[in-house]
Design a protein around this motif. Sequence first.
Motif, mmCIF file in Angstrom:
data_model
loop_
_atom_site.group_PDB
_atom_site.id
_atom_site.type_symbol
_atom_site.label_atom_id
_atom_site.label_comp_id
_atom_site.label_asym_id
_atom_site.label_seq_id
_atom_site.Cartn_x
_atom_site.Cartn_y
_atom_site.Cartn_z
ATOM 1 N N ARG A 141 -75.796 -21.102 -8.495
ATOM 2 C CA ARG A 141 -75.282 -20.002 -9.403
ATOM 3 C C ARG A 141 -74.465 -18.879 -8.728
ATOM 4 N N GLY A 181 -79.150 -15.093 -5.404
ATOM 5 C CA GLY A 181 -80.234 -15.900 -4.659
ATOM 6 C C GLY A 181 -80.075 -17.405 -4.723
ATOM 7 N N ASP A 182 -79.718 -17.958 -5.789
ATOM 8 C CA ASP A 182 -79.401 -19.317 -5.984
ATOM 9 C C ASP A 182 -78.002 -19.828 -5.724
ATOM 10 N N PRO A 183 -77.907 -20.603 -4.543
ATOM 11 C CA PRO A 183 -76.546 -20.983 -4.040
ATOM 12 C C PRO A 183 -75.574 -21.492 -5.341
ATOM 13 N N LYS A 238 -80.496 -10.674 -5.502
ATOM 14 C CA LYS A 238 -81.230 -11.186 -6.766
ATOM 15 C C LYS A 238 -80.364 -12.184 -7.649
#
Lengths: 555, 555
Positions: B385, B381-383, B378
């Motif tokens: 970030r 999850g965002d590359p 979680k």
Amino acid sequence: MNPAELYETHRDLLTRAVEATVARDYWSAFPESPSKSVYGEEAAPAGERAFTALLGKPFPIDVPGATGTVTTERSPYGLELAVSYPRADPLALIAAARAAAPGWRAAGPEGRAGVAAEILRRINAASFEMAHAVQHTTGQAFVMAFQAGGAHAQDRGLEAVAYALAATTRLPARSSWAKPQRGGDPLTLEKTATVVGRGVSVVIGCTTFPTWNSYPGLFASLVTGNPVIVKPHPGAVLPLAITVRIAREVLTEAGIDPNVVTLAAEEPGDGIAATLATHPDVRIVDFTGSSEFGDWLEANARQAVVYTEKAGLNTVIVDSTADYRGLLRNLAFSLSLYSGQMCTTPQNILVPRDGIETDAGHRSVAEFGSDLAAALDKLLGDPARAAGTLGAIVNDGVLSRVTEASGLPGVIHPSAVVADPAFATALIRTPLVAGVDAADEKTYTREWFGPVSFLITTESTADSLRIFTETVRAHGALSALVHSTSAEVIDAAREAALDAGVHLSENLTGGVFVNQTAAFSDLHGTGANPAATAALTDDWFVAGRFFTLQSRRHS
Amino acid sequence: MNPAELYETHRDLLTRAVEATVARDYWSAFPESPSKSVYGEEAAPAGERAFTALLGKPFPIDVPGATGTVTTERSPYGLELAVSYPRADPLALIAAARAAAPGWRAAGPEGRAGVAAEILRRINAASFEMAHAVQHTTGQAFVMAFQAGGAHAQDRGLEAVAYALAATTRLPARSSWAKPQRGGDPLTLEKTATVVGRGVSVVIGCTTFPTWNSYPGLFASLVTGNPVIVKPHPGAVLPLAITVRIAREVLTEAGIDPNVVTLAAEEPGDGIAATLATHPDVRIVDFTGSSEFGDWLEANARQAVVYTEKAGLNTVIVDSTADYRGLLRNLAFSLSLYSGQMCTTPQNILVPRDGIETDAGHRSVAEFGSDLAAALDKLLGDPARAAGTLGAIVNDGVLSRVTEASGLPGVIHPSAVVADPAFATALIRTPLVAGVDAADEKTYTREWFGPVSFLITTESTADSLRIFTETVRAHGALSALVHSTSAEVIDAAREAALDAGVHLSENLTGGVFVNQTAAFSDLHGTGANPAATAALTDDWFVAGRFFTLQSRRHS
């Protein structure tokens, strides 16, 4: 009283002592005068009775794991001592110390300082008993034994307590942390800081100043949270046995395991100092004594922090003076006090070949030598007074160096026998001074511990300063003294002392002597030359004895 | 401005910093936010230009005795750096440092603190330039590089300045002593205390935190009066080269020999750290890096005081929690930040075989493992970030450990590749977590520096605490964390942490992480376990860097 109550009892004393470590003006907690007006009518005879009652008997002390006894002391004054001590098993002492450590840690810095202050108070109350014990092991004359072995040692002990208490309470035990957050409540934490001792501490005493040189390490280790094994020199057990006995009494009454302080007496040759100092559980070693064993400890007690005070070439640079008689009187006393058996007694006196200017006119090197010899003879002319200054020769090693020096070609003042009216068999000798040339390095760069000094002819005062710096950098020193009426020479001597890494006294012609330092004002040793790894007593001397462990949680 | 003027300029800052070392509530001198509202509109682009201007060129710095140049850095983000540095001759650096020492000693503690504060002020002004330099040598993401490599490092440097200033001014430089005499005038002395540095200091930097880990030793040595040779890791030269460049500018402007601070860049394999650290004139060594070389330095740099920060087994004891989601989120971030390449990143997570009680119900070991894996997924999850949290892998050694761990049987969360939108060739990996049994000591008592952690199944929380204490006593640790709702378990964990000799965080579930410490409040390292010989920054860290030499004379 428990540790917290002892802290409350001694809070004013401890606060005053911590203030004195910062102000470093004159302060003393324990009166140095053995007079009745200070210690009371009964103190002297009671102390003598207490001392006499110890003779010819097993010393009353528990030592965990001891097997058999040892009797190793001989009075330089010829008194039969015959005190026996439990013979230590080093591993049993270490195990007992480890077992005592958690309870001592839990007492906290203030509680431990309270216990330490109470120990010192009771040692002070036993000052007369202690003075006899010091006199008859070290050979110090009685008044010196009372002062250097008693009040001054107690002051040095309290100084170490004060530094240790300040160092272990400088970080707050509890603190609140609140970090501002943009657009939100601050992040907050409650934090705890706990002082944890480094581990088992071993204090290795010497034969000439068993209390004065041991108390700083003993009390610094105690207050920073470490159990301490006290290992006296076999020739001077009694002063430290009395110390340990008192410490154990106070600990027991405070509800603390008395094995926080234990006595490690041995037969000469048992070698338990080395066994203790290199054991993995021993993490702190304090040592006073020979350079040879001190260097060995520094190289081999690798698991521990090691504080050593060893030997060196204490040096006097004579350039000129405005008070020639004062200079001679002062220097003669420094050479004579306790027969030069102080780690601070001057050995090397550097005088320029062209002589010195004084308020009594120019003096050649030879004239200065004979004037110094005359000053020694004047100081030591009366046998009873001489005995009170010289004390007795502590052991055969010192005596054999005097004998060896007597064979040197340039003796200016030979060492003479003095008969002590009070102790017929006391071994008392006056100082020997020998003249040598600066080229004769082999003679004067050796340490001649005892009443042997050299008047060294140099090319000039600049040459004297060079020799001073080079020999002290190489061989160490615990004291240095310069006499000069020239501001430039004084400045140069100060720079030379900074380079050599030694404390400097200037133009002492009155009642202060280069071989004496005052607790709460003078540092003893520097760490900056080979004679010692630390000063007594400063932050460096205490900071390595403990760790500060933190815990933190959200509020 | 000369040193005295610099002290006056920064007196308020220094006074506030010294106060903060005692209060230890929240305080920071250097803003950690790289925002325009703090550092101004122009700071970011100007810093980037300054950084870019350095690339592909010889770095502008004088190094005494240098011969040729070296180019040794590689950006973990793939940027071509190609900065060359003068290749150091260690003996020439030592000679230059020795020659610079007397002038630095003469500047005095306050003057040296003034110079140090000015150096830090200018380093702070160069924070954006520094952040790029730190990012492209260490692999830290930009914001972390700005904070940990910039403001936080500057705060740690100022903290060392404050401790050193306090320690070197605690004894008064001048004092008057007056000892009462019965029936006469007091004996009086004027006394001077001069701080003298121990000798040449060498600071050996690491590749992951070149500034944060080097500044405490650098500034502590400077303010206590020592010239410092800065020896960067060949993989992270630029941040320390910028630091040394600024230091030399300030020294020169203050009329001090700039060789008080020099840069020692080398080819990998030149081995000048060992040459420098064992030279007789080098008396202080600060090192951050591998246990292997740190242990070697402790054993071999015998002529110096040696401060090391090495590696260890950072441990989390999970017993129970009242905020399970907070626990998972907090722990996932700690494992992910800078890909676990912090000396404080948890490696060993101890969980009892019967599982844990949480506010979300009972969780078995397996459930906890999958919940932690989910929390990692979680968080990452965002590359973009994820890249900002993970940073890049600093070198092949870290990568090969990740590869090795990928072959372990019990992998719970595999290490995945992340593509950084900004740097196509950046080497970015997520943390690997592997489950092991407490019996599998061989695996988890090794240090796996980087994004590798172990979920270790123990018999019980008591067993976890036993394993914690034993492994940390044997192998060291720089951080520890306990999660429990039980007051008894927290108490037991605190005792275990005291026995293990490690700082403890408790129940961190919010915005404070076990791998972060705050200057002026948290100690970093303890000295009480094998991971470090001292804490940053306390009295012990500074007290061994100087001596205090006294002189005294009659008033």
